[in-house]
Scaffold this motif. Structure first.
Motif, PDB file in Angstrom:
ATOM      1  N   ARG A  25       0.838  -1.195   0.000  1.00  0.00           N
ATOM      2  CA  ARG A  25       0.000   0.000   0.000  1.00  0.00           C
ATOM      3  C   ARG A  25       0.875   1.248   0.000  1.00  0.00           C
ATOM      4  NH1 ARG A  25      -5.179   0.269   0.781  1.00  0.00           N
ATOM      5  NH2 ARG A  25      -6.139   2.257   1.140  1.00  0.00           N
ATOM      6  N   TRP A  26       0.591   2.171  -0.909  1.00  0.00           N
ATOM      7  CA  TRP A  26       1.287   3.443  -1.012  1.00  0.00           C
ATOM      8  C   TRP A  26       1.073   4.218   0.286  1.00  0.00           C
ATOM      9  CZ3 TRP A  26       4.693   6.380  -3.350  1.00  0.00           C
ATOM     10  CH2 TRP A  26       4.580   7.750  -3.292  1.00  0.00           C
ATOM     11  N   GLN A  30      -4.448   8.414  -0.595  1.00  0.00           N
ATOM     12  CA  GLN A  30      -5.110   7.224  -1.112  1.00  0.00           C
ATOM     13  C   GLN A  30      -6.131   7.533  -2.200  1.00  0.00           C
ATOM     14  OE1 GLN A  30      -4.105   4.049  -0.154  1.00  0.00           O
ATOM     15  NE2 GLN A  30      -2.489   5.346   0.689  1.00  0.00           N
ATOM     16  N   ASN A  31      -6.421   8.823  -2.427  1.00  0.00           N
ATOM     17  CA  ASN A  31      -7.357   9.208  -3.486  1.00  0.00           C
ATOM     18  C   ASN A  31      -7.050  10.639  -3.911  1.00  0.00           C
ATOM     19  OD1 ASN A  31      -8.869  11.031  -1.710  1.00  0.00           O
ATOM     20  ND2 ASN A  31      -9.620   9.159  -0.739  1.00  0.00           N
ATOM     21  N   ASP A 101     -11.057   7.346  -8.658  1.00  0.00           N
ATOM     22  CA  ASP A 101     -10.278   6.655  -7.637  1.00  0.00           C
ATOM     23  C   ASP A 101     -11.202   5.804  -6.760  1.00  0.00           C
ATOM     24  OD1 ASP A 101     -11.497   8.382  -5.807  1.00  0.00           O
ATOM     25  OD2 ASP A 101      -9.720   9.624  -5.549  1.00  0.00           O
ATOM     26  N   ARG A 102     -10.650   5.205  -5.716  1.00  0.00           N
ATOM     27  CA  ARG A 102     -11.431   4.329  -4.836  1.00  0.00           C
ATOM     28  C   ARG A 102     -12.570   5.074  -4.149  1.00  0.00           C
ATOM     29  NH1 ARG A 102      -8.769   0.171  -1.427  1.00  0.00           N
ATOM     30  NH2 ARG A 102      -8.601  -1.391  -3.044  1.00  0.00           N
TER      31      ARG A 102
END
Length: 153
Positions: A25-26, A30-31, A101-102
């Motif tokens: 995971r980066w 996250q978005n 994105d997510r």
């Protein structure tokens, strides 16, 4: 993907499944929204308003603001607004796909995918100063002229 047997596989799992490498995971945003909140002005940039310089992060920020205004005032998303007021009026034959994105935040800074024919119709509209093939004004002429001259919009 459900026809390929991946219907219950989340993206990180799919990445792992396809590459057979451990998914890491980066640690950063996250978005797109989180990324925008982390962007800081560079010391090498000149004063605001001095010259136009395109930056995708600014496009993303503007799209988030427009999205919120459209939701508050009209109860419609920017994606639906664009489809109703621009894309559908070009005589397109297929949907425009917008990467998200997510968090389902669309990437307006370059995440669009369309057929070559439909992109050509969009280009023709710009060449015709914002009018579609029926002569309807889709985008204001002043905006298109500004874009053609190096733009500030």
């Amino acid at each position: 993907m459900n026809h390929a047997g991946f219907d219950s596989v989340e993206f990180p799992e799919f990445n792992y499944y396809m590459s057979n490498q451990e998914y890491v995971r980066w640690p950063g945003p996250q978005n797109f929204r989180d990324y925008l909140m982390s962007v800081k002005k560079s010391d090498t940039e000149g004063p605001d308003g001095e010259r136009f310089q395109y930056k995708t992060a600014v496009t993303q920020l503007l799209s988030a603001v427009v999205e919120q205004v459209l939701q508050d005032k009209m109860g419609i998303s920017l994606v639906k607004y664009f489809e109703k007021n621009v894309w559908s009026k070009l005589g397109t034959q297929a949907d425009l796909m917008i990467q998200a994105d997510r968090a389902r935040f669309p990437f307006w800074g370059g995440g669009g995918q369309a057929t070559l024919r439909d992109i050509a119709k969009f280009g023709d509209m710009l060449l015709n100063n914002g009018q579609n093939s029926k002569g309807e004004q889709i985008i204001p002429k002043a905006v298109v002229e500004d874009l053609k001259s190096g733009g500030t919009v």
